[in-house]
Design an enzyme around this catalytic site. Structure first.
Site, mmCIF file in Angstrom:
data_model
loop_
_atom_site.group_PDB
_atom_site.id
_atom_site.type_symbol
_atom_site.label_atom_id
_atom_site.label_comp_id
_atom_site.label_asym_id
_atom_site.label_seq_id
_atom_site.Cartn_x
_atom_site.Cartn_y
_atom_site.Cartn_z
ATOM 1 N N SER B 27 0.841 -1.211 0.000
ATOM 2 C CA SER B 27 0.000 0.000 0.000
ATOM 3 C C SER B 27 0.866 1.248 0.000
ATOM 4 C CB SER B 27 -0.908 0.031 1.242
ATOM 5 O OG SER B 27 -1.909 -0.940 1.161
ATOM 6 N N ARG B 50 -0.425 8.907 5.024
ATOM 7 C CA ARG B 50 -1.536 8.274 5.768
ATOM 8 C C ARG B 50 -2.886 8.908 5.436
ATOM 9 N NH1 ARG B 50 -0.572 3.909 8.891
ATOM 10 N NH2 ARG B 50 -2.745 3.780 9.445
ATOM 11 N N HIS B 53 -3.799 7.284 2.217
ATOM 12 C CA HIS B 53 -4.188 5.903 2.528
ATOM 13 C C HIS B 53 -5.630 5.841 3.030
ATOM 14 C CE1 HIS B 53 -4.088 2.311 5.330
ATOM 15 N NE2 HIS B 53 -3.695 1.767 4.213
#
Lengths: 224, 224
Positions: B27, B50, B53
């Site tokens: 990822s 993040r 993500h």
């Protein structure tokens, strides 16, 4: 209360709506104006609008997919108080508690799960589904986090597990998320299950719980 | 366990990564490749990755804004175990518990809040901030849901409330969300506070808690 919205400030003041009902009405007025809703049923429109609301992007409406009886079966199951199964605590947290007779179920933090996951070298999210089996029949499944949970559910259904009334499958991310949702959409007819999904990388706990909440609101006759 | 990933299926089989570490590594490999990170510090890169993500969109990286000492002050406050103040339970739920000494604080469902909100004809989210005052000093504020909570916080700071070490301000939506984040960005220097925000309509509980989690991971020396 020291804090008073009407107090005058020396240098700055912020002009914003503070009335919760007015905020909600104006939000959904804008969403209805900005989101393509043609060809959707009244219930499908509510779902798409709440997805757009949760994600802040009218254009994601075009990525939503409904199987032919998804809303109907989901509404029936929720009206009957069937279990709501969530893959993550944030998803569970997002479901409107005043509209359901019992808390949603989430087994991610069940004490057996870390060991199950370790034994199979797999994610905790998918290992937790071993504990879903006895609750699956006629349930509403809400997967907003883990692609592996959605893939595992599809495998379980292939192997003859009890069928949920509706699968809301909307994991987010870069590895497996788009693929798991495409698999759900491609296989749901063969598996004989109804589903609502959001194709592509986007999704998440807020989006998936918003989808469930939209159906709950239809059952409670609260329409936007 | 009836369910076994390696079992053969008659008609369908799904090819997907089940190892949690491999999923995470792949990822963030993809996210680093797809997201513009030039000119960001090591810590800022972790935060932006993040956020990407959590939302599934590399392009939102360009909407993230950091004040000059945001990461530094946030890292210090989190390392010192200062309070984490959240505007919504989903935000609180999203913060990684293993990395913090005490649960985050969220007063949205405090019994006093509905009455406070009703008395002022304002949202519960903003009324809850009356209970934040004694915890604000050197705290990390994480607002992922309500624009009104962020506006109210700015008003409290104007009136001399204790300053948080860092404001993570990322409400989502159509009414006030973009405006409240722009106000935070425009006023933070005058107010003397550090902030991280995501300009525009996008944001939410997962995005804001992911930002806090990125800083917690830096402190725990876990880097992507």
């Amino acid at each position: 209360m020291d804090v008073n919205h009407t107090m005058q400030f020396d240098s700055l003041s912020f002009d914003y709506e503070i009335d919760p009902k007015a905020i909600e009405v104006e939000s959904f007025r804008q969403i209805r104006e900005l989101t393509p809703l043609d060809g959707l049923s009244r219930e499908q429109q509510q779902v798409v609008m709440r997805i757009v609301h949760s994600i802040g992007m009218p254009e994601v409406g075009e990525q939503v997919r409904f199987s032919s009886q998804a809303c109907e079966k989901g509404l029936q199951a929720l009206a009957a108080g069937k279990p709501i199964l969530c893959d993550a605590e944030m998803v569970k947290q997002g479901i409107t508690k005043r509209m359901i007779p019992a808390p949603p179920l989430c087994y991610l933090n069940h004490p057996e799960v870390p060991e199950l996951a370790k034994a199979q070298s797999e994610t905790r999210s998918m290992a937790a589904l071993a504990l879903w089996q006895e609750h699956l029949k006629d349930s509403v499944v809400v997967i907003g986090n883990a692609p592996t949970a959605l893939f595992r559910l599809l495998e379980m259904l292939q192997q003859g597990a009890d069928k949920p009334a509706l699968i809301i499958g909307m994991p987010v991310g870069f590895v497996g998320a788009a693929e798991s949702k495409q698999a759900l959409w491609d296989c749901h007819q063969d598996l004989g299950v109804e589903c609502i999904t959001l194709l592509g990388r986007q999704g998440g706990s807020a989006v998936s719980s918003a989808t469930c909440n939209a159906l709950l609101r239809c059952n409670h006759n609260e329409w936007y």
